[in-house]
Motif scaffolding. Structure first.
Motif, mmCIF file in Angstrom:
data_model
loop_
_atom_site.group_PDB
_atom_site.id
_atom_site.type_symbol
_atom_site.label_atom_id
_atom_site.label_comp_id
_atom_site.label_asym_id
_atom_site.label_seq_id
_atom_site.Cartn_x
_atom_site.Cartn_y
_atom_site.Cartn_z
ATOM 1 N N THR A 769 0.964 -1.272 0.096
ATOM 2 C CA THR A 769 -0.050 0.107 -0.003
ATOM 3 C C THR A 769 0.753 1.422 -0.006
ATOM 4 O O THR A 769 0.523 2.347 -0.790
ATOM 5 C CB THR A 769 -1.007 0.163 1.165
ATOM 6 O OG1 THR A 769 -1.528 -1.269 1.245
ATOM 7 C CG2 THR A 769 -1.757 1.186 1.021
ATOM 8 N N ARG A 772 2.508 1.814 -3.337
ATOM 9 C CA ARG A 772 1.390 2.203 -4.238
ATOM 10 C C ARG A 772 1.105 3.631 -4.005
ATOM 11 O O ARG A 772 1.056 4.397 -4.824
ATOM 12 C CB ARG A 772 0.226 1.315 -4.002
ATOM 13 C CG ARG A 772 -0.964 1.637 -4.933
ATOM 14 C CD ARG A 772 -2.268 0.841 -4.513
ATOM 15 N NE ARG A 772 -1.972 -0.482 -4.332
ATOM 16 C CZ ARG A 772 -2.119 -1.629 -5.492
ATOM 17 N NH1 ARG A 772 -2.612 -1.067 -6.587
ATOM 18 N NH2 ARG A 772 -1.877 -2.740 -5.077
ATOM 19 N N PHE B 33 -9.524 -6.752 -2.891
ATOM 20 C CA PHE B 33 -9.408 -5.717 -1.657
ATOM 21 C C PHE B 33 -10.710 -5.371 -1.183
ATOM 22 O O PHE B 33 -11.705 -5.516 -1.835
ATOM 23 C CB PHE B 33 -8.814 -4.267 -2.560
ATOM 24 C CG PHE B 33 -7.361 -4.419 -2.963
ATOM 25 C CD1 PHE B 33 -6.375 -4.601 -2.100
ATOM 26 C CD2 PHE B 33 -6.958 -4.524 -4.269
ATOM 27 C CE1 PHE B 33 -5.097 -4.726 -2.421
ATOM 28 C CE2 PHE B 33 -5.824 -4.545 -4.845
ATOM 29 C CZ PHE B 33 -4.848 -4.712 -3.932
ATOM 30 N N VAL B 40 -13.134 -5.000 -4.055
ATOM 31 C CA VAL B 40 -12.642 -4.658 -5.258
ATOM 32 C C VAL B 40 -11.773 -6.003 -5.869
ATOM 33 O O VAL B 40 -11.053 -6.324 -5.294
ATOM 34 C CB VAL B 40 -11.730 -3.256 -5.511
ATOM 35 C CG1 VAL B 40 -11.408 -3.087 -6.949
ATOM 36 C CG2 VAL B 40 -12.664 -2.253 -5.039
ATOM 37 N N ALA B 42 -9.200 -6.813 -7.958
ATOM 38 C CA ALA B 42 -8.150 -6.355 -8.569
ATOM 39 C C ALA B 42 -7.814 -7.434 -9.862
ATOM 40 O O ALA B 42 -7.182 -6.938 -10.711
ATOM 41 C CB ALA B 42 -7.233 -5.778 -7.992
ATOM 42 N N PRO B 61 -4.296 -0.168 -18.984
ATOM 43 C CA PRO B 61 -4.617 1.202 -18.459
ATOM 44 C C PRO B 61 -4.554 1.073 -17.020
ATOM 45 O O PRO B 61 -4.534 0.175 -16.360
ATOM 46 C CB PRO B 61 -6.078 1.153 -18.967
ATOM 47 C CG PRO B 61 -6.724 -0.147 -19.232
ATOM 48 C CD PRO B 61 -5.483 -1.011 -19.429
ATOM 49 N N SER B 62 -4.916 2.227 -16.604
ATOM 50 C CA SER B 62 -4.760 2.683 -15.042
ATOM 51 C C SER B 62 -5.874 1.728 -14.461
ATOM 52 O O SER B 62 -6.803 1.915 -14.864
ATOM 53 C CB SER B 62 -4.958 3.963 -14.850
ATOM 54 O OG SER B 62 -4.915 4.378 -13.396
ATOM 55 N N GLY B 63 -5.535 1.202 -13.262
ATOM 56 C CA GLY B 63 -6.741 0.493 -12.693
ATOM 57 C C GLY B 63 -6.716 -1.011 -13.060
ATOM 58 O O GLY B 63 -7.591 -1.654 -12.461
ATOM 59 N N SER B 64 -5.990 -1.429 -14.147
ATOM 60 C CA SER B 64 -6.253 -2.711 -14.449
ATOM 61 C C SER B 64 -5.595 -3.848 -13.797
ATOM 62 O O SER B 64 -5.944 -5.016 -14.049
ATOM 63 C CB SER B 64 -5.814 -2.720 -15.943
ATOM 64 O OG SER B 64 -4.257 -2.485 -16.054
ATOM 65 N N GLY B 65 -4.821 -3.359 -12.641
ATOM 66 C CA GLY B 65 -4.047 -4.624 -11.954
ATOM 67 C C GLY B 65 -2.831 -4.844 -12.068
ATOM 68 O O GLY B 65 -2.320 -5.542 -11.516
ATOM 69 N N LYS B 66 -2.061 -3.831 -13.037
ATOM 70 C CA LYS B 66 -0.734 -4.254 -12.979
ATOM 71 C C LYS B 66 0.278 -4.165 -11.943
ATOM 72 O O LYS B 66 1.073 -5.119 -11.347
ATOM 73 C CB LYS B 66 0.060 -3.120 -13.888
ATOM 74 C CG LYS B 66 -0.984 -3.075 -15.247
ATOM 75 C CD LYS B 66 -0.274 -1.818 -16.339
ATOM 76 C CE LYS B 66 -0.197 -0.456 -15.423
ATOM 77 N NZ LYS B 66 -1.707 0.021 -15.283
ATOM 78 N N THR B 67 0.143 -3.204 -11.075
ATOM 79 C CA THR B 67 0.939 -3.010 -9.988
ATOM 80 C C THR B 67 0.619 -4.070 -8.814
ATOM 81 O O THR B 67 1.211 -4.757 -8.293
ATOM 82 C CB THR B 67 0.416 -1.507 -9.266
ATOM 83 O OG1 THR B 67 1.075 -0.577 -10.267
ATOM 84 C CG2 THR B 67 1.460 -1.624 -8.037
ATOM 85 N N THR B 68 -0.837 -4.394 -8.717
ATOM 86 C CA THR B 68 -1.232 -5.468 -7.892
ATOM 87 C C THR B 68 -0.416 -6.777 -8.391
ATOM 88 O O THR B 68 0.308 -7.571 -7.343
ATOM 89 C CB THR B 68 -2.604 -5.627 -7.835
ATOM 90 O OG1 THR B 68 -3.284 -4.255 -7.743
ATOM 91 C CG2 THR B 68 -2.998 -6.601 -6.754
HETATM 92 N N1 LIG Z 1 -5.295 -1.325 -1.212
HETATM 93 C C1 LIG Z 1 -6.194 -1.206 -1.972
HETATM 94 N N2 LIG Z 1 -7.699 -0.955 -1.590
HETATM 95 C C2 LIG Z 1 -8.636 -1.167 -2.189
HETATM 96 N N3 LIG Z 1 -8.313 -1.253 -3.609
HETATM 97 C C3 LIG Z 1 -7.326 -1.272 -4.193
HETATM 98 C C4 LIG Z 1 -6.045 -1.268 -3.496
HETATM 99 N N4 LIG Z 1 -5.071 -1.369 -4.190
HETATM 100 C C5 LIG Z 1 -5.492 -1.125 -5.405
HETATM 101 N N5 LIG Z 1 -6.771 -1.271 -5.415
HETATM 102 C C6 LIG Z 1 -7.496 -1.351 -6.708
HETATM 103 O O1 LIG Z 1 -7.346 -2.374 -7.517
HETATM 104 C C7 LIG Z 1 -7.282 -2.199 -8.871
HETATM 105 C C8 LIG Z 1 -6.180 -2.324 -9.225
HETATM 106 O O2 LIG Z 1 -4.957 -1.297 -8.839
HETATM 107 P P1 LIG Z 1 -3.525 -1.447 -9.543
HETATM 108 O O3 LIG Z 1 -2.750 -2.853 -9.168
HETATM 109 O O4 LIG Z 1 -3.005 -0.056 -8.808
HETATM 110 O O5 LIG Z 1 -3.706 -0.839 -10.921
HETATM 111 P P2 LIG Z 1 -2.869 -0.296 -12.012
HETATM 112 O O6 LIG Z 1 -1.374 -0.516 -11.510
HETATM 113 O O7 LIG Z 1 -2.973 -1.028 -13.083
HETATM 114 O O8 LIG Z 1 -3.097 1.171 -12.082
HETATM 115 C C9 LIG Z 1 -7.841 -0.645 -8.811
HETATM 116 O O9 LIG Z 1 -9.054 -0.769 -8.908
HETATM 117 C C10 LIG Z 1 -7.437 -0.161 -7.307
HETATM 118 O O10 LIG Z 1 -8.217 0.665 -7.081
#
Ligand SMILES: Nc1ncnc2c1ncn2[C@@H]1O[C@H](COP(=O)(O)OP(=O)(O)O)[C@@H](O)[C@H]1O
Ligand SMILES: [Mg+2]
Lengths: 776, 254
Positions: A769, A772, B33, B40, B42, B61-68
């Motif tokens: 987190t 991020r 999450f 959510v 992810a 795209p942003s929010g697609s789950g890459k970072t996760t």
């Molecule tokens: N700690 C969290 N709590 C709730 N939702 C999260 C959290 N981290 C990420 N998300 C949600 O998970 C989804 C994927 O996020 P993320 O992996 O950051 O996408 P990206 O890196 O592709 O932009 C997004 O909808 C984001 O809002």
């Protein structure tokens, strides 16, 4: 308004633990204030209630024609004046002979001044001559009461009387024969109130004291006028209520509460203010983007300012409300415990609205002051700058460059050193917590160790005799006493009351006579060296120097009932407890009136049975009084028991203060460094290493502050001790060898303990987190 | 400016880049999450294999789950369901302490905002990782910084370095423990074009020396340097393409 208050309160629930720590610190400060200031007020009120009810004399004159002196007092403006007889004869109570005090009272009716409160049995019936009232302390020491008998050594031998009642007297709430005897052997003093006719018959004496009451609210001028009139009418000395031994002793004690009610709460409130400051500064830094957004949307500066000031104010109000509640409880507990311990008949417990208002506003002001700086900063942020998350990092200064060269240090060590300077505010707060805690602990511990060492010196190096025995003239010789099993040495001494009159005043005290080469008393000069008893002249306690404005070599007058004699002060003495004068037996005998007694100082064998010796010696015919010098130590120990409780409370509170402030600063440290911590953790640095690095940094500030805290703590202890120094105590700050190391160690331990929540906080950091958030 | 790294033992690297054994394997990987209504999802079941020595770009795209996804494979976040095997270890069931050791032994992270410790010089930022993990060799730190092109800036503090220089320090830091897997989450996101190109070139170079490099980006231009591009949309892998002739970083523009 409602909505905003709600928001402020909701905001406070974030960083809940830190907010609580600040509020608790404020609560403790306010509690100490209410408890000690309230106890001071209540104890004063309790004494006043007793003094009022029992018509405690405003002036007591001795000598001259007491009836004429009393009449003079009335003529000069006293509202009431009486005469009475006071004699200090030997008493025999339960096989113990002691030098007591007999005071005449009317039979059948209470005296109109210096009345007594009968707590067991009855007041003296009209016309009785074989009954007396016994003052409570002696009744407790000897465990006797109404119906028991005791003997009074009258002019024609021992007279047996029955105790009609046990009483409290405003003059003996603290049982002291004189200002010099406030810490005495409880078995060596007893006050008996006897019918006027009986006293007259026993001692063939006319009244020798005149007591006066002044009108309510009389001015100092009236008091002086009455006092002067009494002297003019023949009184040899007039003692005011303030000088009265019991009252003087007790009000000295009360002053302690008064001082504590200012100094210690201030420490807590300062600490709380700084903790609030650190906490809110951190919070505002975190909320900068929000503040920027709000201001970009048109929020006024004043609004932002009020919002954050409001948070400080609320923390302060919540803390002080809690403090007021705890303080009110502690106040009544302290007052009750104290009046019970001293035996003040009246206990007044009252809560003073002004005090509660003051307590509440202290808290509110401290919270608001802590919030002021950060709030102003917040309200001044330019919206655009506020919304940028990355703060503009300052280039490193000279310190960073210096630390960079210390390559012998591990990198994490260098990081800790630089952070000390980078987060000056946090470092300052941690150091302040350490310093304040040390001041608090050292001041209270220093008080205790100084008193303990003063007692040690007084009874190990100065008062070398184990007991003082008074016999009827020529009945018991020194040889007879020396033969008693357990007695190692006997010397002839003299003891009597004198008024030392100097250039600029006079002082009533005890004159001790000793053999020129006495081994019963050690004379210690101002420079710490041994002083010999001079063949001519006297040695005097150092307080006399200021009291009488005299120097060594000056001549003073020793005034007694027998007349005046001029003597030279050969040297001053450094004696921690009391202020007396000393001379050879020859000099003392010529200055003191003939009391028809012999006085002996006794030294005991190692490990002698003191109780056995007391009863053996007092049963010898001709022995009229006996005082165990060491019994005083037991009295003091009991008295110190209260003190230990006080020290304990101070140490606990000091620790809480240190913990609370350090907890806030360490928690803030972790919050500020979350990004760095997460990065290190992401790279696989184990939790214990990361927590260790943060702990090192936190501990560094504490350790740097310790020398400062020790210096200031010692200074504060010495200043606090000074306020207690007068003719009764000449206390020098003395430490037990363990005091300073233990205090330092204690603070280090407190700091280490406050690492624990910090490391839990680090454990809870959600790396994903945080990383991020940074990358968002 | 094409920096080279000199930290690899030739034979060891050769073995790693053998493209034989999968370095990463996930099965049915999901990540949810929150709970209840606020939940959510992810990642919605990712099956993925990445071989040793690949340079993979995860695009989406942003929010697609890459970072996760990147965080779970790198061992700083946990899957809600499914298995994750990295370098032969099943990390989906490991306790936090073991996971920390896993990161130390196998992975390096590079973040969008560098996350350098401001009170430490470039050299110290790298050293502190070696010191705290007990892995790597402090003596090699100047060499590492030299390799990322910062040989003359080792004693500068982050505030005295440009964004690109700071990201180079971050790369050197990620290499400090000599990891076989390198994760870079939007490594060029905070940089201008030329600087971004240089960082990509550096990553390409590190891959050429045998390390598995996983780059996360929303920028499809960056994908041109990869030999494999995974496209993520709404928590699912939408496409998985192999690029037989990756572009040189210097030729990529956006
Ligand atoms: N700690 C969290 N709590 C709730 N939702 C999260 C959290 N981290 C990420 N998300 C949600 O998970 C989804 C994927 O996020 P993320 O992996 O950051 O996408 P990206 O890196 O592709 O932009 C997004 O909808 C984001 O809002
Ligand atoms: Mg992302």
């Amino acid at each position: 308004m409602q909505a905003r208050t709600h928001k402020t309160l909701r905001d406070l629930t974030r960083q809940k633990a830190q907010v609580i720590a600040v509020a608790v610190t404020i609560a403790l400060g306010v509690m100490m204030y209410i408890a000690t200031a309230g106890a001071y007020q209540n104890l004063s009120a309790s004494y006043d209630a007793t003094y009022d009810r029992l018509a405690f004399a405003d002036l007591v004159a001795s000598g001259g024609d007491a009836q004429a002196v009393a009449q003079a007092a009335l003529d000069a403006g006293a509202s009431e004046a009486i005469s009475r007889t006071q004699v200090d004869p030997p008493l025999l109570i339960e096989d113990t002979k002691l030098l007591g005090r007999v005071i005449s009272v009317p039979s059948g009716e209470h005296p109109s001044i210096d009345d007594v409160d009968v707590i067991d049995g009855d007041y003296l019936e009209d016309g009785v001559t074989d009954q007396v009232l016994l003052e409570r302390h002696a009744a407790e020491t000897f465990a006797i009461g109404p119906g028991d008998t005791l003997e009074v050594f009258a002019a024609d031998g021992w007279a047996t009387v029955t105790i009609a009642g046990v009483v409290d007297s405003p003059e003996y709430l603290w049982p002291a024969r004189s200002r010099q005897d406030i810490l005495g052997d409880p078995h060596a003093f007893a006050v008996v109130f006897a019918p006027e006719d009986a006293v007259a018959a026993w001692f063939a004496a006319d009244p020798n004291q005149a007591l006066a009451l002044l009108p309510n609210g009389a001015s100092d001028a009236t008091r002086d006028q009455v006092s002067d009139a009494m002297e003019a009418a023949g009184a040899s000395s007039v003692m005011t209520q303030e000088e009265q031994p019991s009252n003087a002793t007790l009000s000295e004690d009360l002053q302690g509460f008064d001082q504590m009610s200012k100094a210690f709460p201030a420490l807590f409130l300062i600490a709380a203010g700084v903790a609030a400051w650190v906490l809110l500064t951190r919070r505002i830094l975190q909320e900068k983007p929000v503040i920027g957004t709000l201001m970009a949307a048109g929020a006024r500066r004043g609004r932002v300012l009020r919002h954050y000031l409001g948070q400080g104010l609320w923390i302060g109000l919540i803390g002080s409300a809690l403090g007021v509640v705890l303080g009110v409880l502690a106040n009544s507990a302290i007052t009750t415990a104290y009046t019970g311990f001293i035996g003040v008949p009246d206990t007044v417990i009252q809560n003073y609205p002004w005090m509660i208002v003051a307590g509440l506003s202290f808290g509110a002001v401290v919270g608001a002051l802590g919030a002021l700086g950060p709030s102003v900063t917040a309200s001044r942020t330019a919206p655009a700058a506020a919304m940028r998350t990355q703060g503009t990092a300052k280039p490193p200064g000279a310190w960073s460059a210096f630390v960079a060269r210390q390559t012998w240090l591990p990198t994490s060590g260098r990081m800790a050193l630089r952070d000390l300077v980078r987060s000056k505010r946090r470092t300052f707060a941690t150091m302040l917590g350490t310093v304040l805690a040390l001041i608090m602990v050292l001041t209270s511990v220093g008080m205790l160790t100084s008193i303990m060492q003063a007692i040690d010196i007084q009874y190990e190096e100065i008062n070398l005799e184990d007991a003082t025995v008074v016999t009827q003239r020529d009945t018991v010789g020194a040889d007879a006493l020396a033969e008693v099993d357990g007695v190692a040495a006997v010397e002839t001494t003299h003891l009597g009351q004198v008024t030392v009159v100097g250039q600029n005043g006079s002082y009533a005290t005890a004159l001790h006579g000793f053999e020129p080469d006495t081994r019963m008393h050690g004379f210690v000069g101002l420079d710490g060296s041994r002083v010999e008893l001079p063949a001519e002249g006297i040695l005097a306690g150092q307080a006399l120097r200021d009291l009488l404005d005299v120097e060594a070599g000056d001549t003073v007058t020793l005034h007694t009932e027998a007349g005046d004699s001029d003597v030279t002060i050969a040297a001053f003495l450094d004696e921690p407890i009391g202020t007396a004068v000393y001379a050879t037996n020859a000099t003392a005998a010529s200055a003191l009136p003939d009391a028809g007694v012999d006085t002996f100082a006794l030294a005991f064998d190692e490990g002698a049975d003191r109780d056995g010796l007391r009863s053996t010696v007092t049963q010898i015919d001709g022995v009229v009084a006996y005082q165990d010098s060491r019994a005083i130590i037991a009295t003091i120990d009991e008295y110190l028991g209260l003190f230990w409780v006080f020290i304990g409370v101070m140490i606990v509170l000091g620790t809480v203060l240190a913990l609370a402030v350090m907890y806030v600063t360490m928690a803030v440290n972790v919050v500020e460094r979350t990004g760095e911590l997460a990065t290190l953790r992401a790279a696989g640095a184990p939790l214990r290493r990361v927590a260790g690095a943060i702990a090192t940094e936190n501990m560094l500030a504490t350790i740097v502050a310790i020398p400062v805290g020790l210096v200031l703590g010692v200074w504060s202890a010495s200043a606090f001790l000074q306020t207690f120094n007068d003719d009764l105590f000449t206390l020098e700050l003395r430490w037990a060898w363990w005091t300073l190391p233990a205090a330092a160690l204690g603070v280090v331990l407190a700091a280490l303990i406050s690492q624990w929540p910090a490391s839990r906080q680090i454990r809870k950091v959600d790396i994903a987190t945080v990383v991020r958030e940074r990358a968002a | 400016m094409t920096p080279t790294t000199t930290d690899a033992q030739p034979d060891e690297r050769a073995e790693r880049s053998g493209h034989t054994e999968p370095s990463v394997r996930t099965r049915g990987l999901t990540r949810i999450f929150g709970e209840g209504d606020a939940a959510v999802e992810a990642l919605k079941g990712i099956d993925l294999e990445i071989a040793s020595g690949e340079l993979v770009v995860i695009l989406g795209p942003s929010g697609s789950g890459k970072t996760t996804l990147c965080n779970i494979i790198g061992g700083i976040d946990r899957a809600s369901d499914g298995t994750v095997e990295v370098a032969g270890e099943d990390i989906s069931t490991e306790d936090p302490g073991r996971l920390s050791d896993f990161r130390r032994d196998h992975v390096g992270f590079i973040f969008q905002f560098f996350n350098l410790i401001p009170t430490l010089t470039a050299r110290e930022n790298v050293e502190v990782i070696i010191e705290m993990t007990g892995r790597g060799d402090k003596g090699r730190v100047p060499e590492l910084l030299e390799a990322v092109g910062l040989g003359d800036r080792v004693d500068n503090f982050p505030a005295q370095l440009s964004g690109g220089q700071q990201q180079r320090v971050a790369v050197a830091r990620a290499l400090a423990t000599d990891p076989e897997l390198l994760f870079a989450d939007e490594p060029t996101g905070a940089l201008d074009l030329p600087t971004g190109q240089q960082i990509l070139a550096l990553l390409q170079d590190l891959n050429a020396q045998g390390r598995t490099v996983i780059i996360v980006t929303h920028n499809s231009s960056v994908a041109q340097i990869a030999n494999r591009v995974l496209t993520l949309v709404d928590g699912r892998i939408e496409s998985d393409e192999t690029n037989t002739s990756p572009a040189a970083a210097a030729d990529v523009t956006w």
